[in-house]
Design a protein around this motif. Sequence first.
Motif, PDB file in Angstrom:
ATOM      1  N   ILE A  35       0.854  -1.180   0.000  1.00 47.36           N
ATOM      2  CA  ILE A  35       0.000   0.000   0.000  1.00 47.36           C
ATOM      3  C   ILE A  35       0.893   1.233   0.000  1.00 47.36           C
ATOM      4  O   ILE A  35       1.771   1.371   0.859  1.00 47.36           O
ATOM      5  CB  ILE A  35      -0.907   0.056   1.243  1.00 47.36           C
ATOM      6  N   VAL A  36       0.647   2.152  -0.942  1.00 42.96           N
ATOM      7  CA  VAL A  36       1.460   3.348  -1.087  1.00 42.96           C
ATOM      8  C   VAL A  36       0.592   4.581  -0.909  1.00 42.96           C
ATOM      9  O   VAL A  36      -0.407   4.755  -1.620  1.00 42.96           O
ATOM     10  CB  VAL A  36       2.119   3.393  -2.485  1.00 42.96           C
ATOM     11  N   LEU A  37       0.960   5.434   0.040  1.00 46.17           N
ATOM     12  CA  LEU A  37       0.377   6.766   0.141  1.00 46.17           C
ATOM     13  C   LEU A  37       1.269   7.670  -0.692  1.00 46.17           C
ATOM     14  O   LEU A  37       2.443   7.856  -0.365  1.00 46.17           O
ATOM     15  CB  LEU A  37       0.362   7.249   1.596  1.00 46.17           C
ATOM     16  N   GLY A 165       5.029  14.509  -4.288  1.00 44.58           N
ATOM     17  CA  GLY A 165       5.553  13.443  -5.117  1.00 44.58           C
ATOM     18  C   GLY A 165       6.280  12.353  -4.360  1.00 44.58           C
ATOM     19  O   GLY A 165       6.905  11.496  -4.971  1.00 44.58           O
ATOM     20  N   GLU A 166       6.188  12.329  -3.044  1.00 44.30           N
ATOM     21  CA  GLU A 166       6.858  11.291  -2.261  1.00 44.30           C
ATOM     22  C   GLU A 166       5.895  10.136  -2.000  1.00 44.30           C
ATOM     23  O   GLU A 166       4.710  10.340  -1.763  1.00 44.30           O
ATOM     24  CB  GLU A 166       7.354  11.843  -0.932  1.00 44.30           C
ATOM     25  N   ALA A 167       6.424   8.929  -2.043  1.00 49.16           N
ATOM     26  CA  ALA A 167       5.646   7.721  -1.769  1.00 49.16           C
ATOM     27  C   ALA A 167       6.005   7.195  -0.380  1.00 49.16           C
ATOM     28  O   ALA A 167       7.182   7.023  -0.066  1.00 49.16           O
ATOM     29  CB  ALA A 167       5.945   6.654  -2.819  1.00 49.16           C
ATOM     30  N   VAL A 168       4.980   6.960   0.423  1.00 49.04           N
ATOM     31  CA  VAL A 168       5.163   6.395   1.753  1.00 49.04           C
ATOM     32  C   VAL A 168       4.453   5.044   1.753  1.00 49.04           C
ATOM     33  O   VAL A 168       3.228   4.974   1.570  1.00 49.04           O
ATOM     34  CB  VAL A 168       4.581   7.326   2.840  1.00 49.04           C
ATOM     35  N   ILE A 169       5.214   3.982   1.930  1.00 50.05           N
ATOM     36  CA  ILE A 169       4.666   2.632   1.911  1.00 50.05           C
ATOM     37  C   ILE A 169       4.242   2.281   3.333  1.00 50.05           C
ATOM     38  O   ILE A 169       5.027   2.454   4.272  1.00 50.05           O
ATOM     39  CB  ILE A 169       5.696   1.623   1.371  1.00 50.05           C
ATOM     40  N   VAL A 170       2.995   1.830   3.487  1.00 52.42           N
ATOM     41  CA  VAL A 170       2.426   1.609   4.808  1.00 52.42           C
ATOM     42  C   VAL A 170       1.869   0.201   4.947  1.00 52.42           C
ATOM     43  O   VAL A 170       1.608  -0.485   3.958  1.00 52.42           O
ATOM     44  CB  VAL A 170       1.312   2.637   5.124  1.00 52.42           C
TER      45      VAL A 170
END
Length: 186
Positions: A35-37, A165-170
């Motif tokens: 899952i990517v925010l 534009g940053e991806a935070v994987i949760v």
Amino acid sequence: MLRFFTIVVALLLAGLPQAGATEAGWALLREGNQIVLLVNANAPGHGDPANFDIDNCRTQRNLSERGRQQARRIGALFAARAEPVEQVYSSHYCRALETARLAFGDRLVEPRDSLDSLVRNPEGADEAKKAVIDLVRGYSGSGNLVLVTHPENVEALVGVRAREGEAVIVAPHEDGLVVIGRIVFN
């Protein structure tokens, strides 16, 4: 001269953890089922104008040309370095929808109220956060799921302020979400 080299080496070393974190993030995305925010791409300014209308892009802060290029690059990198993106949910805001569509194509993108900016609806913030957490908990696809949203939403969900534009994987954790990886797109 020695001081110059010391500064250069310090700057190079300072960049390594971020680069290492980005590579670790890509490794997670190659596994799939992540899952990517994703924060919308570059949209100059802060907030939205007083005459803001969610259905009218002319009343919103929108992607710059740099932001559109950044969104396309994000999509190209996902295609080249990660398992396929199975679904993309996005905020209704034009900058988020355009980021999602430029990066992943129209067919995968579905707007979700729970991803809209929490700044505009502080009374509904708890309900929106719960909806996103439930969405993450309920995801069972084999590809990656991308949720395009806003920096304040990412901060409310996981306690970190992500850049445009940053991806935070949760991943789900106890009553909320926990960060398991990050990817910074330059």
